[in-house]
Write a protein that holds these residues in place. Sequence first.
Motif, mmCIF file in Angstrom:
data_model
loop_
_atom_site.group_PDB
_atom_site.id
_atom_site.type_symbol
_atom_site.label_atom_id
_atom_site.label_comp_id
_atom_site.label_asym_id
_atom_site.label_seq_id
_atom_site.Cartn_x
_atom_site.Cartn_y
_atom_site.Cartn_z
ATOM 1 N N GLU A 1 0.838 -1.212 0.000
ATOM 2 C CA GLU A 1 0.000 0.000 0.000
ATOM 3 C C GLU A 1 0.870 1.259 0.000
ATOM 4 N N PHE A 2 2.006 1.195 0.668
ATOM 5 C CA PHE A 2 2.908 2.352 0.612
ATOM 6 C C PHE A 2 3.439 2.535 -0.813
ATOM 7 N N SER B 1 -3.252 -1.982 5.884
ATOM 8 C CA SER B 1 -3.366 -2.221 4.454
ATOM 9 C C SER B 1 -4.817 -2.065 3.987
ATOM 10 N N ILE B 2 -5.771 -2.578 4.775
ATOM 11 C CA ILE B 2 -7.193 -2.402 4.435
ATOM 12 C C ILE B 2 -7.552 -0.917 4.432
ATOM 13 N N ALA B 3 -7.106 -0.212 5.471
ATOM 14 C CA ALA B 3 -7.447 1.205 5.595
ATOM 15 C C ALA B 3 -6.873 2.009 4.426
ATOM 16 N N LEU B 4 -5.595 1.796 4.111
ATOM 17 C CA LEU B 4 -4.957 2.594 3.056
ATOM 18 C C LEU B 4 -5.562 2.293 1.684
ATOM 19 N N GLN B 5 -5.823 1.002 1.447
ATOM 20 C CA GLN B 5 -6.420 0.631 0.165
ATOM 21 C C GLN B 5 -7.738 1.353 -0.047
ATOM 22 N N ASN B 6 -8.544 1.382 1.010
ATOM 23 C CA ASN B 6 -9.861 1.991 0.873
ATOM 24 C C ASN B 6 -9.808 3.509 0.898
ATOM 25 N N LEU B 7 -8.760 4.018 1.533
ATOM 26 C CA LEU B 7 -8.556 5.464 1.486
ATOM 27 C C LEU B 7 -8.295 5.878 0.035
ATOM 28 N N ALA C 1 -1.598 2.358 -11.730
ATOM 29 C CA ALA C 1 -1.902 2.497 -10.310
ATOM 30 C C ALA C 1 -3.396 2.327 -10.103
ATOM 31 N N PHE C 2 -3.766 1.527 -9.107
ATOM 32 C CA PHE C 2 -5.159 1.419 -8.679
ATOM 33 C C PHE C 2 -5.129 1.001 -7.216
ATOM 34 N N PRO C 3 -6.219 1.209 -6.486
ATOM 35 C CA PRO C 3 -6.144 1.047 -5.024
ATOM 36 C C PRO C 3 -5.612 -0.301 -4.544
ATOM 37 N N SER C 4 -5.931 -1.384 -5.267
ATOM 38 C CA SER C 4 -5.520 -2.687 -4.727
ATOM 39 C C SER C 4 -4.243 -3.226 -5.375
ATOM 40 N N VAL C 5 -3.517 -2.357 -6.065
ATOM 41 C CA VAL C 5 -2.300 -2.810 -6.749
ATOM 42 C C VAL C 5 -1.262 -3.331 -5.741
ATOM 43 N N GLY C 6 -1.370 -2.850 -4.500
ATOM 44 C CA GLY C 6 -0.390 -3.237 -3.487
ATOM 45 C C GLY C 6 -0.374 -4.724 -3.173
ATOM 46 N N THR C 7 -1.534 -5.377 -3.279
ATOM 47 C CA THR C 7 -1.605 -6.808 -2.967
ATOM 48 C C THR C 7 -0.639 -7.596 -3.835
ATOM 49 N N PHE C 8 -0.571 -7.200 -5.123
ATOM 50 C CA PHE C 8 0.364 -7.878 -6.006
ATOM 51 C C PHE C 8 1.799 -7.566 -5.596
ATOM 52 N N PHE C 9 2.058 -6.281 -5.367
ATOM 53 C CA PHE C 9 3.444 -5.898 -5.108
ATOM 54 C C PHE C 9 3.977 -6.386 -3.769
ATOM 55 N N VAL C 10 3.116 -6.511 -2.776
ATOM 56 C CA VAL C 10 3.642 -6.980 -1.494
ATOM 57 C C VAL C 10 4.120 -8.420 -1.627
ATOM 58 N N LEU C 11 3.387 -9.197 -2.404
ATOM 59 C CA LEU C 11 3.820 -10.583 -2.595
ATOM 60 C C LEU C 11 5.081 -10.653 -3.449
ATOM 61 N N VAL C 12 5.122 -9.809 -4.489
ATOM 62 C CA VAL C 12 6.334 -9.766 -5.312
ATOM 63 C C VAL C 12 7.530 -9.369 -4.453
ATOM 64 N N ALA C 13 7.335 -8.344 -3.638
ATOM 65 C CA ALA C 13 8.431 -7.883 -2.784
ATOM 66 C C ALA C 13 8.860 -9.003 -1.851
ATOM 67 N N PHE C 14 7.877 -9.737 -1.345
ATOM 68 C CA PHE C 14 8.210 -10.824 -0.432
ATOM 69 C C PHE C 14 9.003 -11.915 -1.159
ATOM 70 N N VAL C 15 8.587 -12.200 -2.392
ATOM 71 C CA VAL C 15 9.317 -13.211 -3.171
ATOM 72 C C VAL C 15 10.761 -12.763 -3.373
ATOM 73 N N VAL C 16 10.940 -11.494 -3.732
ATOM 74 C CA VAL C 16 12.293 -10.964 -3.954
ATOM 75 C C VAL C 16 13.129 -11.123 -2.685
ATOM 76 N N VAL C 17 12.513 -10.766 -1.567
ATOM 77 C CA VAL C 17 13.240 -10.801 -0.305
ATOM 78 C C VAL C 17 13.629 -12.237 0.056
ATOM 79 N N VAL C 18 12.699 -13.143 -0.149
ATOM 80 C CA VAL C 18 13.006 -14.537 0.192
ATOM 81 C C VAL C 18 14.041 -15.103 -0.776
ATOM 82 N N LEU C 19 13.883 -14.735 -2.051
ATOM 83 C CA LEU C 19 14.817 -15.212 -3.069
ATOM 84 C C LEU C 19 16.227 -14.730 -2.759
#
Lengths: 246, 294, 339
Positions: free
Chosen positions: B41-42, B103-109, B214-232
């Motif tokens: 969301e950030f 994350s719920i709050a920011l998405q809906n904001l 950019a759209f409000p729920s785009v973060g859901t995809f990126f948080v998982l991508v970021a997590f994959v990168v971090v774990v990788l």
Amino acid sequence: MMLEVTSLTMRFGGLVAVNDVNMSVSRGEILGLIGPNGAGKTTLFNVIAGVFPPSAGTVSFNGNRIEGKSPDVTCNLGLARTFQIPQVFTSMTVLESISVGAFLRHRNFAAARAKATEVAERIGLGSRLEVPTSSLTTAERKRLEVARALTTEPQMILLDEVMAGLNHTEVNQMLELVSLLRDDGMTVLFVEHNLHAVMKICDRIVVLDHGVKIADGLPKEVMEDAGVVTAYLGAAVSSDQENADA
Amino acid sequence: MDTLIQLIISGALLGGVYALAALGLNLIFGVAKVINFAHGEFLMLGMYAGYWLMTLTGINPYYGAPFIAVAFFLLGAVFYLGIMRFTIYRPELTQVFVTLGLSIALQNLALMFWQADYRTIQTMPQGMSSLQLGGMHLPTDRVIAFGFAMVILIAVIIFLRKTFTGRAIEAVSQDLMAAQLMGINPQKIFVLTFGLGIAITGVAGGVLIPSFYAFPSVGTFFVLVAFVVVVLGGLGSVTGTIVGGLGLGIIETLGGYVAPDLKEALPFVLLILLLAIRPHGLLGIKGAEKETLK
Amino acid sequence: MSRFLGYFDWKRTDGLWFAVLLAAAFALPHFIENDYYINVLVLVFLYAGMASAWNIIGGMAGQFSLGHTAFVGIGAYTSTLLFNYVGVSPWLGMIAGGLLSMLMAALIAYPVFRMRGVFFAMATLAFGETVRILLMASRKYVDMPYGLSINYDPGFIRMVFEDRSSYAMLTGAFLIIVTIFAFGLSRSYIGSYLRAIRDSEEAAVASGIPMRKYKMIAFLISAFFTSIGGTLLAQYILYIEPSSVFSTAISIDLPLMALLGGIGTIAGPVIGAVIALPLRDILLETFGQSAPGLHLVIYGIALIVIVIVLPHGLLGGVKSIRERFVSRSHARSEREEPK
């Protein structure tokens, strides 16, 4: 022989923590495993307890090879352990905690509870059954460790520095507890820092230094052994190995 | 063969951006041992920041990056002081649900202010949207974003290794107790880390907006991508983040070429497989995945 | 029978609680006539049941999965596809979905159980997403519309009902069965083992507990019941699509409810569902008109505050107040004892 360790070696990267150690414990014996900091006793203990598989060598318990076996398998075979830093089940009461061990042999609830209560009383936790484990003192936590291990009805128990962090009175109480175990015919392997305690209770002592066994015999003999004395006095001077045991 | 090289290069470009998008998550995890589920969301807010900067003032996000960085640094500090401070020594579960709540709050904001529309911007004038490089066409925005990613990642590495404050952050990440005994105030370090982590994430969003919607729920995809990168790449390792980002970018681009339908699922399948084989990542701290903060 | 009962730790008050739950599940649908409230009741029962199912792996065993939407979706899709294309009754489809979910759980268990804490959470979150993406991608190869409707043709065998109170009874029965199961587990040695694993994996293994086996048992049971909930959800709404039954929101909602009420307890997930669903509804009623999303902004903020203030949920909050009270009186009595 109840426990037999043969040519056991454990390496961590380049460091040889335990080097070709042979050791055995016979039924009903109380064996102390001692050594200065970094001698490799905790590592040896952990290999016997199944925390990690050895780099080489074997460990057998009652004729079963147990090296590299998961601790739950080892426990099921009758070899239980305690932890140096007590691992308590924080959400449970003392009785519930001890019962966890009892369920291994008694799936019936009442039977498990009865076993747990019996052990707790013998160990001196009888008055603390309904207390949450989180409010126990260090000495009580150490007892709880022993109790949890005993309720799995082992033939042999591995005690990992049960005296560490205890005051003089508590050490004496723990010694009484261990002699109780001896009276029950329990076989005990003791890893200990507190030499006084070890001398008092053990039938036999094994000394490790730099991963190598340097002495094995009656307490009196071992303490007079020149090699052991040097190892201990030397260790007081050089502290660079201290962290290797952690 | 040419196709393969082209794929690898565009994969690497994408990967650089992924690395930048993941850096903030990894930094905050490394130091405060908090997995920020609102990280995406950030990033989403960063994308909107880039979008509105360009739309309202005409400043493109590349020039505007310093402004975004400052604004998001403050946002990160507020995030720590206002919310995360209360969770820092608490059970993991508290941190998970507090950041999920955020994350719920920011998405809906975002939904409230900017509706569910897909938005993007064009930063390059006609005819300059792609670069010619030895017979290959590379999207200019991706190349610039890649440049940003590399500069920021290297700057962060230098900051952590060479400056006093950076060393203090490293110290806290390795051993909080010891750091405290050395006279480091962990609260200050946490504020700084959250500020820095969110600032990088904001900038990442800003430079992503020309090439992603950019759209409000785009973060859901990126948080998982970021997590994959971090774990990788490895938890708590900045160098690992670069490796992980590039690795994921290349694998995703190659995989997308072979099986376009599964492109979206690829990072996640990779994540699960990777965690099964090498839970601490390629360059990570061994045992970090077993870390339970109690 | 008495031998079987010996495996559980019964307490005197247990019967009372069951009477209350039973009365609530079967009497409430008859007393509430307002359609709006009945709708809330159905959803509360359904979500309470699924949250209780989540709680078996997430709360009791402490492995907080964020991928349970996969099981909800599998349950909903299996029964609906079987009914629409093969004509199998949802009552059977429900079981088939449950078994399929267990199979999925068993497959995913190997990689995910190698992790703990947030890593387990993230990996399961990715698992939930993966199942949805794979389902959407599979439409390229099989002829299936994006959304699936269930024909509105009331009949018991088709598990479609005319009045909402029947749905309330159905979901109420589901809640009761899950609760009894969870209760039985928690009061048997298995529950004790799961709590031991949650509290300290090292000590649990050292006590002779084969950890993976028990985590797996909890995960399979949890997946099965969650999946049943998925079928019931489909039968109630009569329309499913990937983004509705495979959604991260569901994955978050279930643990959230457990957390709000009191994670790892039997009543917790039920209490959580009773709070969370109406709360969201009231927020929607109050703020839904003024701006889209505002109610969820408030919901998210409320969540943050609740989790920080009551980390162990409502039950945990009540317990800590009581303990403070008890320990004070305890301290007093201890001082009087001669030492």
